[in-house]
Design a protein around this motif. Sequence first.
Motif, PDB file in Angstrom:
ATOM      1  N   ALA A  92      10.001 -38.416  70.457  1.00 56.82           N
ATOM      2  CA  ALA A  92      11.177 -37.651  70.040  1.00 56.82           C
ATOM      3  C   ALA A  92      10.902 -36.165  70.250  1.00 56.82           C
ATOM      4  CB  ALA A  92      11.497 -37.902  68.570  1.00 56.82           C
ATOM      5  N   VAL A  93      11.938 -35.372  70.091  1.00 53.16           N
ATOM      6  CA  VAL A  93      11.762 -33.935  69.943  1.00 53.16           C
ATOM      7  C   VAL A  93      11.586 -33.660  68.452  1.00 53.16           C
ATOM      8  CG1 VAL A  93      12.771 -31.657  70.273  1.00 53.16           C
ATOM      9  CG2 VAL A  93      13.138 -33.446  71.988  1.00 53.16           C
ATOM     10  N   TYR A  94      10.527 -32.942  68.132  1.00 53.31           N
ATOM     11  CA  TYR A  94      10.215 -32.634  66.746  1.00 53.31           C
ATOM     12  C   TYR A  94      10.598 -31.195  66.443  1.00 53.31           C
ATOM     13  CZ  TYR A  94       7.792 -37.033  66.098  1.00 53.31           C
ATOM     14  OH  TYR A  94       7.504 -38.375  65.971  1.00 53.31           O
ATOM     15  N   TYR A  95      11.295 -31.025  65.328  1.00 56.98           N
ATOM     16  CA  TYR A  95      11.779 -29.714  64.908  1.00 56.98           C
ATOM     17  C   TYR A  95      11.191 -29.364  63.545  1.00 56.98           C
ATOM     18  CZ  TYR A  95      15.470 -30.657  68.342  1.00 56.98           C
ATOM     19  OH  TYR A  95      16.173 -30.949  69.486  1.00 56.98           O
ATOM     20  N   CYS A  96      10.883 -28.107  63.356  1.00 53.93           N
ATOM     21  CA  CYS A  96      10.601 -27.657  62.003  1.00 53.93           C
ATOM     22  C   CYS A  96      11.778 -26.842  61.509  1.00 53.93           C
ATOM     23  CB  CYS A  96       9.300 -26.866  61.908  1.00 53.93           C
ATOM     24  SG  CYS A  96       9.318 -25.238  62.647  1.00 53.93           S
ATOM     25  N   ALA A  97      11.900 -26.797  60.190  1.00 54.54           N
ATOM     26  CA  ALA A  97      13.044 -26.130  59.583  1.00 54.54           C
ATOM     27  C   ALA A  97      12.622 -25.538  58.248  1.00 54.54           C
ATOM     28  CB  ALA A  97      14.191 -27.114  59.388  1.00 54.54           C
ATOM     29  N   ALA A  98      13.282 -24.470  57.862  1.00 55.08           N
ATOM     30  CA  ALA A  98      13.002 -23.792  56.590  1.00 55.08           C
ATOM     31  C   ALA A  98      14.277 -23.756  55.755  1.00 55.08           C
ATOM     32  CB  ALA A  98      12.485 -22.384  56.835  1.00 55.08           C
ATOM     33  N   GLY A  99      14.107 -24.066  54.469  1.00 54.18           N
ATOM     34  CA  GLY A  99      15.280 -24.079  53.600  1.00 54.18           C
ATOM     35  C   GLY A  99      14.898 -24.457  52.192  1.00 54.18           C
ATOM     36  N   ASP A 109      18.350 -24.141  56.541  1.00 58.16           N
ATOM     37  CA  ASP A 109      19.189 -23.124  57.171  1.00 58.16           C
ATOM     38  C   ASP A 109      18.629 -22.635  58.497  1.00 58.16           C
ATOM     39  OD1 ASP A 109      19.511 -21.948  53.857  1.00 58.16           O
ATOM     40  OD2 ASP A 109      21.087 -22.948  55.003  1.00 58.16           O
ATOM     41  N   TYR A 110      17.320 -22.737  58.662  1.00 58.14           N
ATOM     42  CA  TYR A 110      16.668 -22.164  59.841  1.00 58.14           C
ATOM     43  C   TYR A 110      15.923 -23.259  60.579  1.00 58.14           C
ATOM     44  CZ  TYR A 110      17.685 -18.035  57.106  1.00 58.14           C
ATOM     45  OH  TYR A 110      18.324 -17.075  56.369  1.00 58.14           O
ATOM     46  N   TRP A 111      16.077 -23.252  61.900  1.00 54.73           N
ATOM     47  CA  TRP A 111      15.516 -24.303  62.737  1.00 54.73           C
ATOM     48  C   TRP A 111      14.798 -23.697  63.932  1.00 54.73           C
ATOM     49  CZ3 TRP A 111      15.952 -29.543  61.702  1.00 54.73           C
ATOM     50  CH2 TRP A 111      16.787 -29.876  60.635  1.00 54.73           C
ATOM     51  N   GLY A 112      13.711 -24.373  64.331  1.00 57.86           N
ATOM     52  CA  GLY A 112      13.066 -24.019  65.572  1.00 57.86           C
ATOM     53  C   GLY A 112      13.745 -24.703  66.745  1.00 57.86           C
ATOM     54  N   GLN A 113      13.209 -24.454  67.941  1.00 55.29           N
ATOM     55  CA  GLN A 113      13.796 -25.010  69.166  1.00 55.29           C
ATOM     56  C   GLN A 113      13.284 -26.412  69.475  1.00 55.29           C
ATOM     57  OE1 GLN A 113      16.310 -23.522  71.033  1.00 55.29           O
ATOM     58  NE2 GLN A 113      16.328 -22.315  69.147  1.00 55.29           N
ATOM     59  N   GLY A 114      12.229 -26.808  68.815  1.00 52.75           N
ATOM     60  CA  GLY A 114      11.720 -28.156  69.012  1.00 52.75           C
ATOM     61  C   GLY A 114      10.558 -28.224  69.981  1.00 52.75           C
ATOM     62  N   THR A 115       9.741 -29.246  69.805  1.00 54.60           N
ATOM     63  CA  THR A 115       8.651 -29.541  70.724  1.00 54.60           C
ATOM     64  C   THR A 115       8.676 -31.033  70.990  1.00 54.60           C
ATOM     65  OG1 THR A 115       6.269 -29.277  71.117  1.00 54.60           O
ATOM     66  CG2 THR A 115       6.922 -29.817  68.873  1.00 54.60           C
ATOM     67  N   GLU A 116       8.505 -31.392  72.244  1.00 58.18           N
ATOM     68  CA  GLU A 116       8.683 -32.783  72.649  1.00 58.18           C
ATOM     69  C   GLU A 116       7.377 -33.562  72.512  1.00 58.18           C
ATOM     70  OE1 GLU A 116      10.611 -33.144  76.366  1.00 58.18           O
ATOM     71  OE2 GLU A 116      10.827 -35.319  76.242  1.00 58.18           O
ATOM     72  N   VAL A 117       7.493 -34.732  71.912  1.00 50.86           N
ATOM     73  CA  VAL A 117       6.363 -35.648  71.772  1.00 50.86           C
ATOM     74  C   VAL A 117       6.715 -36.950  72.482  1.00 50.86           C
ATOM     75  CG1 VAL A 117       5.006 -37.017  70.154  1.00 50.86           C
ATOM     76  CG2 VAL A 117       5.581 -34.645  69.605  1.00 50.86           C
ATOM     77  N   THR A 118       5.840 -37.357  73.397  1.00 47.15           N
ATOM     78  CA  THR A 118       6.032 -38.610  74.109  1.00 47.15           C
ATOM     79  C   THR A 118       4.809 -39.476  73.899  1.00 47.15           C
ATOM     80  OG1 THR A 118       7.382 -37.518  75.793  1.00 47.15           O
ATOM     81  CG2 THR A 118       6.496 -39.694  76.325  1.00 47.15           C
ATOM     82  N   VAL A 119       5.035 -40.675  73.388  1.00 52.32           N
ATOM     83  CA  VAL A 119       3.942 -41.621  73.158  1.00 52.32           C
ATOM     84  C   VAL A 119       4.122 -42.765  74.143  1.00 52.32           C
ATOM     85  CG1 VAL A 119       2.717 -43.035  71.484  1.00 52.32           C
ATOM     86  CG2 VAL A 119       3.946 -40.983  70.729  1.00 52.32           C
TER      87      VAL A 119
END
Length: 121
Positions: A92-99, A109-119
């Motif tokens: 999946a694409v993994y996102y971090c977020a702050a809130g 309320d705040y999100w990053g752009q994501g980083t892709e993980v492929t297994v």
Amino acid sequence: QVQLVESGGGLVQPGGSLRLSCTASGSTLDYYATGWFRQAPGKEREGVSFINTKDDHTLYADFVKGRFTISRDNAKNTVYLQMNSLEPDDTAVYYCAAGVGGLMPIGYDYWGQGTEVTVSS
């Protein structure tokens, strides 16, 4: 306002490990709960884990319990997600977020752009 940047994604074989990082700028993560979410192709975004600011309380989705660990380094303004025993379904694409916290996207309320993980083998 806080800006979030994720890193650490990539291609890994089943059973392998990755550590994702979420680094904040513009504000300290001390003011926020920080969560990790993921979104696989064709699926809705789902909560993976979050860490509370005040007491470092953590919560994990059932599908990652015992495999993933969330932690934070206040000095680096960074939250990590250590992912072990990865499975193809973790792709999946993994996102971090702050809130304010929780495992629902509405709590952030705040999100990053994501980083892709492929297994995959």
